[in-house]
Design a protein around this motif. Structure first.
Motif, PDB file in Angstrom:
ATOM      1  N   TYR B 142       0.790  -1.458  -0.167  1.00 24.07           N
ATOM      2  CA  TYR B 142       0.353   0.374   0.526  1.00 24.07           C
ATOM      3  C   TYR B 142       1.118   1.309   0.373  1.00 24.07           C
ATOM      4  CZ  TYR B 142      -3.114  -2.914   2.616  1.00 24.07           C
ATOM      5  OH  TYR B 142      -4.365  -4.715   2.548  1.00 24.07           O
ATOM      6  N   ALA B 143       1.906   1.476   0.780  1.00 23.52           N
ATOM      7  CA  ALA B 143       2.749   2.478   0.608  1.00 23.52           C
ATOM      8  C   ALA B 143       3.341   2.666   0.299  1.00 23.52           C
ATOM      9  CB  ALA B 143       3.719   2.573   2.201  1.00 23.52           C
ATOM     10  N   GLY B 149       4.024  10.007  -4.030  1.00 24.73           N
ATOM     11  CA  GLY B 149       1.992  11.035  -3.324  1.00 24.73           C
ATOM     12  C   GLY B 149       1.732  11.385  -4.702  1.00 24.73           C
ATOM     13  N   ASP B 150       1.922  11.200  -6.037  1.00 21.85           N
ATOM     14  CA  ASP B 150       1.044  12.711  -6.452  1.00 21.85           C
ATOM     15  C   ASP B 150      -0.375  12.139  -6.848  1.00 21.85           C
ATOM     16  OD1 ASP B 150       1.428  10.254  -8.496  1.00 21.85           O
ATOM     17  OD2 ASP B 150       2.160  11.007  -9.886  1.00 21.85           O
ATOM     18  N   ARG B 151      -1.037  12.417  -7.175  1.00 23.35           N
ATOM     19  CA  ARG B 151      -3.058  12.511  -7.875  1.00 23.35           C
ATOM     20  C   ARG B 151      -3.426  11.154  -7.644  1.00 23.35           C
ATOM     21  NH1 ARG B 151      -5.712  17.547  -8.847  1.00 23.35           N
ATOM     22  NH2 ARG B 151      -7.910  15.922  -9.648  1.00 23.35           N
ATOM     23  N   ALA B 152      -2.632  10.730  -8.753  1.00 22.15           N
ATOM     24  CA  ALA B 152      -3.019   9.276  -9.216  1.00 22.15           C
ATOM     25  C   ALA B 152      -2.709   8.329  -8.328  1.00 22.15           C
ATOM     26  CB  ALA B 152      -2.445   9.139 -10.533  1.00 22.15           C
ATOM     27  N   VAL B 154      -1.740   8.708  -5.495  1.00 25.26           N
ATOM     28  CA  VAL B 154      -2.589   8.218  -3.340  1.00 25.26           C
ATOM     29  C   VAL B 154      -4.092   7.843  -4.236  1.00 25.26           C
ATOM     30  CG1 VAL B 154      -3.166  10.014  -2.095  1.00 25.26           C
ATOM     31  CG2 VAL B 154      -1.080  10.809  -3.263  1.00 25.26           C
ATOM     32  N   GLU B 155      -4.194   8.366  -5.357  1.00 29.83           N
ATOM     33  CA  GLU B 155      -6.152   7.867  -5.158  1.00 29.83           C
ATOM     34  C   GLU B 155      -5.651   6.179  -5.416  1.00 29.83           C
ATOM     35  OE1 GLU B 155      -7.528   8.884  -9.471  1.00 29.83           O
ATOM     36  OE2 GLU B 155      -8.922   6.962  -8.719  1.00 29.83           O
ATOM     37  N   ALA B 157      -3.825   4.013  -4.217  1.00 27.66           N
ATOM     38  CA  ALA B 157      -3.393   3.586  -2.951  1.00 27.66           C
ATOM     39  C   ALA B 157      -4.538   3.299  -1.748  1.00 27.66           C
ATOM     40  CB  ALA B 157      -2.339   3.909  -2.418  1.00 27.66           C
ATOM     41  N   ALA B 158      -5.246   4.432  -2.192  1.00 30.18           N
ATOM     42  CA  ALA B 158      -6.469   4.627  -1.530  1.00 30.18           C
ATOM     43  C   ALA B 158      -7.365   3.683  -1.423  1.00 30.18           C
ATOM     44  CB  ALA B 158      -7.131   6.231  -1.405  1.00 30.18           C
ATOM     45  N   ILE B 161      -6.180   0.125  -0.214  1.00 29.34           N
ATOM     46  CA  ILE B 161      -6.200  -0.294   0.898  1.00 29.34           C
ATOM     47  C   ILE B 161      -7.739  -0.295   1.445  1.00 29.34           C
ATOM     48  CG2 ILE B 161      -6.398   2.547   1.955  1.00 29.34           C
ATOM     49  CD1 ILE B 161      -4.365   1.966   3.459  1.00 29.34           C
ATOM     50  N   ILE B 162      -8.344  -0.171   0.843  1.00 34.33           N
ATOM     51  CA  ILE B 162      -9.934  -0.419   1.044  1.00 34.33           C
ATOM     52  C   ILE B 162     -10.602  -1.673   0.808  1.00 34.33           C
ATOM     53  CG2 ILE B 162     -11.723   0.638   0.553  1.00 34.33           C
ATOM     54  CD1 ILE B 162     -11.435   3.731   0.480  1.00 34.33           C
ATOM     55  N   ALA B 224     -10.544  -5.131  -8.915  1.00 38.46           N
ATOM     56  CA  ALA B 224     -11.037  -3.821  -9.089  1.00 38.46           C
ATOM     57  C   ALA B 224      -9.660  -2.560  -8.605  1.00 38.46           C
ATOM     58  CB  ALA B 224     -12.081  -3.180  -8.754  1.00 38.46           C
ATOM     59  N   ASP B 228      -4.562   0.394 -11.149  1.00 36.83           N
ATOM     60  CA  ASP B 228      -4.567   1.482 -10.774  1.00 36.83           C
ATOM     61  C   ASP B 228      -3.544   1.355 -10.119  1.00 36.83           C
ATOM     62  OD1 ASP B 228      -6.713   2.993 -12.362  1.00 36.83           O
ATOM     63  OD2 ASP B 228      -8.413   3.161 -10.545  1.00 36.83           O
TER      64      ASP B 228
END
Lengths: 119, 500
Positions: B142-143, B149-152, B154-155, B157-158, B161-162, B224, B228
């Motif tokens: 995940y990390a 750390g850019d938009r794509a 971080v999205e 990773a979110a 992680i969920i 899914a 990404d």
């Protein structure tokens, strides 16, 4: 003992898991989704604890000669839960830090606005 | 005798020494994963003959196996840890030059933790220990997905992680059920007692475990997050995620299904699930214009083929699945690593921007082509014998239905061939795109038209050499894979060797 008496803790912890799943699936705020994940974690931990639980049992320490192992609560699930709690906390911390980064980029935590819907 | 526990202990210790070493010199930190993985590769190669003769059981707390956590270093575990160490070593060398911005020290620590966890997963003989290593693997990936750390990223990773956290919770519920039924966590001990409880109770725990591992393994309805995550991670991490991390989900699934449950009746369902994953992955890959997303979808397709081969539940079928795991890990590492510098030079992930890059970066493009050909299954590369083995396994299977299913699976391979040939054609035979966005230099220490540095070309070159050598002499691998496949399928022998 009635059915409800002996299974109430299982019902409760699965209720927690399902509430958590509901929150994750339905809510669109990322913080709420993370709270949902935390609820699932809690439910699973409670489930593990109740697997090893004995009604009116004692701690598994032979402090007196009269204690019998049958009356003792199983310590293994408790050790597992300790580990699971630590793992859950680290996942939670990472998820929250990602949420902060996401807020910095998009200025919102609404998942419907963040998702660029790529498939 | 050297204990296999060092395969886990040494990289784990080195992972946490990395930040300390960085106080002395930042440059030094990057070499730690290289050293650790070189050690692991040597040790695993040293242990291999011994493990093939007899699985090595390591006790951790001084108690005999049903109690305390134990490691089972059988042929399967050692072969897979060799693969992890090899790919990890080469990607670590590649990352020395490739990772030059961002929190570099944290990158190397997390990278080493990820590989440690993967090694732990393949060696452990304890179900809860498997879960713990699995979580280490997931958390570090995940990390690492969010490394840029850019938009794509971080999205991605979110999203990852969920879905990953829910999957892990499901695994834990499954483990809770198993502990409630058997009062033990040793996989061999559970396997011994599995027939003593009602099939319904066993099935519930199995459903939870398979779903949980399926999230990380990217089985069809649960994948899914993958496109990404793989496309927005740095290329070196994409190589490891594709080559190693998703295979660990598949390995855990296979281990649970074959060793613990001995579930023959469910295997047709698993094979069909794999087939669906294959077709959907390849069909999605076909329509992609972004090269890393295309490679990510192609990983889904390959995972589907691996699961399909496992679903045959015969020795040769499992052997083919393990062979595919190896060939896919090598080929995907080549593909992601060679695209890494192409993307950096052109500043775009679109295939149209990479047109004609075969002229300015001939070696990278050549290596990419070899990796792609191997993945499609052309001789003389390693993809050919591995895919050939899947077909042979399907035709030799007693169940006629597999002969039909393999025909559908081959359709997936045809689609795969179509899109890879399209890219190769674009790389070599199309005129470079003349849009201004692709010509602006994106990194300070290299302009467009410059090839990849030597530190990147050497590891890719080694992988290419390996692919060709193994493609010409596949018996080098298949001789080792035979005992590994037998270990997975022969539960009685596994139980006896662990419990004595």
């Amino acid at each position: 003992m009635s059915f409800l008496d002996s299974y109430i803790h299982y019902i409760a912890c699965f209720a927690l898991v399902f509430i958590g799943l509901y929150v994750v699936l339905v809510k669109s705020n990322l913080i709420k989704v993370i709270i949902g994940i935390s609820l699932i974690d809690t439910g699973v931990n409670l489930f593990l604890i109740s697997v090893g639980y004995i009604h009116a049992g004692t701690a598994p320490i032979f402090s007196e000669a009269a204690q019998r192992p049958q009356q003792m609560v199983d310590p293994v699930p408790q050790a597992l839960v300790l580990t699971a709690i630590v793992i859950g906390v680290s996942v939670l911390a990472l998820a929250l830090s990602i949420a902060i980064r996401l807020y910095g980029h998009y200025g919102t935590l609404d998942l419907r606005k963040i998702k660029e819907l790529r498939w | 005798m050297v204990s296999p526990i060092l395969l886990i202990a040494v990289p784990l210790a080195l992972a946490f020494i990395t930040p300390l070493l960085a106080f002395v010199s930042k440059k030094l930190a990057g070499y730690v994963p290289v050293v650790a993985m070189a050690f692991n590769l040597a040790l695993a190669a040293h242990l291999l003959p011994e493990a093939i003769a007899k699985p090595i059981i390591v006790r951790t707390a001084g108690l005999a196996p049903p109690f305390s956590i134990h490691l089972v270093a059988g042929p399967l575990g050692i072969v897979l840890s060799m693969l992890i160490a090899l790919v990890g070593l080469l990607v670590a060398i590649y990352a020395l030059g490739y990772i030059h911005q961002g929190p570099v020290v944290k990158y190397h620590t997390l990278y080493l933790l990820l590989l440690t966890a993967a090694t732990g997963i393949v060696l452990t003989g304890d179900l809860f220990n498997l879960f713990v290593f699995f979580e280490i693997l997931c958390i570090s990936s995940y990390a690492l997905v969010g490394y840029r750390g850019d938009r794509a990223s971080v999205e991605a990773a979110a999203k990852y992680i969920i879905q990953g956290a829910i999957g892990s919770s499901l695994i834990l519920v499954g483990i809770g059920f198993i502990y409630g039924l058997f009062g033990t966590l040793s996989m061999a001990d559970i396997a011994r007692n599995i027939t003593t409880v009602s099939p319904m109770n066993v099935f519930i725990s199995m459903a939870f475990l398979i779903t949980g591992f399926g999230v990380e393994g990217a089985i069809f309805p649960l994948n899914a997050w993958l496109p990404d995550a793989h496309s927005s991670a740095p290329s070196s991490i994409s190589a490891i995620l594709s080559g190693i991390a998703i295979k660990m989900g598949i390995y855990a699934m296979a281990r649970v299904l074959f060793t613990i449950y001995g579930a023959e009746s469910i295997m047709l369902f698993v094979a069909v699930l794999g087939l669906l994953t294959l077709l959907i992955g390849e069909a999605c890959a076909f329509s992609q214009t972004n090269i890393k997303r295309l490679l990510a979808y192609s990983s889904i397709g390959q995972v589907g083929l691996i699961v399909f081969a496992f679903g045959m539940a015969s020795v040769i079928g499992i052997e083919a699945a393990l062979f595919l795991i190896i060939s896919h890990a090598l080929a995907k590492a080549i593909l992601f690593m060679s695209t890494g510098y192409m993307i950096e030079r052109t500043g775009s992930m679109e295939i149209s921007a990479l047109q004609g890059i075969g002229r300015s970066m001939p070696l990278s493009a050549l290596f990419f082509t070899i990796g792609a050909f191997s993945l499609v299954g052309l001789p003389p590369f390693v993809g050919f014998p591995s895919k050939f083995m899947v077909i042979r396994a399907a035709l030799e299977n007693a169940d006629m239905v597999f002969s039909i299913l393999i025909g559908v699976a081959l359709l997936g391979t045809v689609i795969e061939g179509a899109y890879f040939f399209r890219i190769v054609q674009a790389l070599f035979f199309k005129e470079p795109a003349d849009n201004p966005a692709s010509t602006e230099p994106t990194n300070p220490n290299g302009s467009k038209g410059q090839g990849a540095p030597v530190s990147a070309l050497i590891p890719i070159g080694i992988l290419v050499a390996l692919i060709v050598v193994l493609g010409i002499w596949p018996q080098i691998v298949s001789e080792v894979l035979r005992p590994a496949a037998t270990e997975l399928l022969n539960r009685v022998e596994y139980i006896r060797s662990v419990l004595g």
